[in-house]
Motif scaffolding. Sequence first.
Motif, short mmCIF file in Angstrom:
data_model
loop_
_atom_site.label_atom_id
_atom_site.label_comp_id
_atom_site.label_asym_id
_atom_site.label_seq_id
_atom_site.Cartn_x
_atom_site.Cartn_y
_atom_site.Cartn_z
N SER A 166 -0.60 -9.56 -19.06
CA SER A 166 -1.53 -8.79 -18.24
C SER A 166 -2.07 -9.70 -17.15
N MET A 167 -2.08 -9.21 -15.90
CA MET A 167 -2.48 -10.02 -14.77
C MET A 167 -3.56 -9.31 -13.95
N ILE A 168 -4.73 -9.85 -13.91
CA ILE A 168 -5.95 -9.29 -13.31
C ILE A 168 -5.96 -7.78 -13.47
N GLY A 169 -6.29 -7.03 -12.41
CA GLY A 169 -6.29 -5.58 -12.44
C GLY A 169 -6.16 -5.08 -11.02
N GLY A 170 -5.75 -3.83 -10.87
CA GLY A 170 -5.66 -3.25 -9.54
C GLY A 170 -7.04 -2.92 -8.99
N ILE A 171 -7.07 -2.40 -7.78
CA ILE A 171 -8.35 -2.10 -7.12
C ILE A 171 -9.17 -1.07 -7.89
N PRO A 172 -8.60 0.08 -8.31
CA PRO A 172 -9.42 1.04 -9.06
C PRO A 172 -9.98 0.46 -10.35
N GLU A 173 -9.17 -0.30 -11.08
CA GLU A 173 -9.64 -0.85 -12.35
C GLU A 173 -10.69 -1.93 -12.13
N THR A 174 -10.58 -2.68 -11.06
CA THR A 174 -11.60 -3.69 -10.76
C THR A 174 -12.93 -3.01 -10.47
N LYS A 175 -12.90 -1.89 -9.79
CA LYS A 175 -14.14 -1.14 -9.56
C LYS A 175 -14.73 -0.65 -10.89
N GLU A 176 -13.86 -0.18 -11.79
CA GLU A 176 -14.32 0.23 -13.13
C GLU A 176 -14.99 -0.93 -13.84
N MET A 177 -14.38 -2.11 -13.74
CA MET A 177 -14.93 -3.30 -14.40
C MET A 177 -16.32 -3.64 -13.87
N GLU A 220 -1.87 -2.70 -7.50
CA GLU A 220 -1.55 -3.54 -6.35
C GLU A 220 -1.19 -4.96 -6.74
N GLN A 221 -1.73 -5.45 -7.86
CA GLN A 221 -1.45 -6.84 -8.26
C GLN A 221 0.01 -7.07 -8.63
N HIS A 222 0.76 -5.99 -8.86
CA HIS A 222 2.18 -6.12 -9.20
C HIS A 222 3.10 -5.78 -8.03
N CYS A 223 2.54 -5.47 -6.89
CA CYS A 223 3.35 -5.16 -5.71
C CYS A 223 4.11 -6.40 -5.27
N PRO A 224 5.41 -6.28 -4.96
CA PRO A 224 6.18 -7.44 -4.49
C PRO A 224 5.60 -8.07 -3.23
N GLN A 225 4.81 -7.31 -2.47
CA GLN A 225 4.21 -7.83 -1.25
C GLN A 225 2.72 -8.13 -1.41
N MET A 226 2.28 -8.31 -2.63
CA MET A 226 0.89 -8.68 -2.87
C MET A 226 0.59 -10.00 -2.17
N LEU A 227 -0.56 -10.06 -1.51
CA LEU A 227 -0.96 -11.23 -0.75
C LEU A 227 -2.16 -11.89 -1.41
N GLN A 228 -2.03 -13.18 -1.68
CA GLN A 228 -3.12 -13.91 -2.34
C GLN A 228 -4.23 -14.25 -1.36
N SER A 260 -0.26 3.73 -7.54
CA SER A 260 -0.75 3.92 -8.90
C SER A 260 -1.94 3.01 -9.21
N GLY A 261 -2.43 2.28 -8.22
CA GLY A 261 -3.55 1.38 -8.44
C GLY A 261 -3.17 0.09 -9.12
N ARG A 264 0.79 -1.22 0.00
CA ARG A 264 0.00 0.00 0.00
C ARG A 264 0.83 1.28 0.00
N THR A 265 2.16 1.17 -0.05
CA THR A 265 3.00 2.37 0.01
C THR A 265 3.93 2.53 -1.18
N CYS A 266 4.16 1.48 -1.95
CA CYS A 266 5.09 1.57 -3.09
C CYS A 266 4.43 2.31 -4.24
#
Length: 396
Positions: A337-348, A139-147, A136-137, A129-131
């Motif tokens: 392309s791998m899923i989407g971040g939080i803002p884009e998922t809301k758009e979807m 989150e799916q590419h953050c090294p600390q992303m949690l499944q 930039s929204g 949540r800080t990188c």
Amino acid sequence: STFISQLFCVYNSFSTLPLFPTTLSQSHMATIPSGKGVSMLAAHDNTAMVSKVEIGRPAAGPSDVSIDIKYCGICHSDLHATNGDWGVNLYPMAAGHEIAGIATAVGADVKGIKVGDRVGVGCMVGSCRTCDLCLSGLEQHCPQMLQTYSAVFPDGKGDNYKDAVGHHTNGGYSTAITVDSHFVFALPDGLPMEYVGPLLCAGVTTFSPLNRHVLKAGGGAGKTIGVVGFGGLGHMAVKLAKAMGCKVVVISRSDAKKADAAKLGAEILAHGDAEAVAAAARKFDVILDTVSAKHDVAPLVGMLKVGGKFVILGAPPGNFELSAFALLFSRHSVEGSMIGGIPETKEMLEFCTEHMVLPDIKIIKASEVNEQLKALADGSASAARAVIDISTIAEM
């Protein structure tokens, strides 16, 4: 397979980043293995067959939402993560990252969600949540992303999580969860809850590249989109591209699914037909490749217009060859392309609600989950996404 299959292929092949992060700034999907009150369908070994197990979930903290799960879709990734294919081997484990339910408790700091709201949770439940990526929204590419499942829960998240530290997360094949509110989606009015889970996996996986290369690139009018493969991902890609106003062509091994494609307003092109492939040179603005089996990519890339985009979604194993000169002369771009971040998922979710773009689903009982997993394993499962009615766990 979608998100987790992509993640494993990418990390196993190219990355030194930790696949199961141990340092996070939020708390999510925690499991209290000795707890009570929550039932889950857990795999106990690499047969991937599930049975009912009782666990506990932490109470909601200030930024958390507790959820009574109503539906959870079954993704092909769930099978690979529990049958030993990817070396996870964390048992007992409940899979499931296509979750829809009702908020039952909401932390004091949570905004936009209240008790009683319909909510969804997708493939990820945490990131740093800080990188720059998170900010930039992406989150799916953050090294600390949690499944959502199969990630080891970290220490230092508060007293209410102390009993979950060191245990792996368990997903939506369960009656309840507690998740950081940043990764919980308030569902738009008019979006049927049983369809939500698959949208949060296959839906956003296909929406994201179409959003980049169609909606945010002048819209779909006059654009031709190719979709390689016509399974669950392929169906969603066709529906979304049509809703965006594009002409859509399904690129399949044969024309056996011509009638099915036509029902969705798409044409079909058999890539096993050399003449048809040659005739399709420089025809497509964007091609989404949803196939997860190894296949020859070069002829497909050759179907792109000058400046066209080839997007890999299916995570096939191994490497593939492309001609540098072909890319140079046609200015083609090849990307993943791998899923989407939080803002884009809301758009979807908003887009799919507005245009009523819904996945093909079938509702199943909890007692039918093992049968569905076997069908995924032997290839006999249909393109319709199986969605578990979680209330039926009580019948087991």
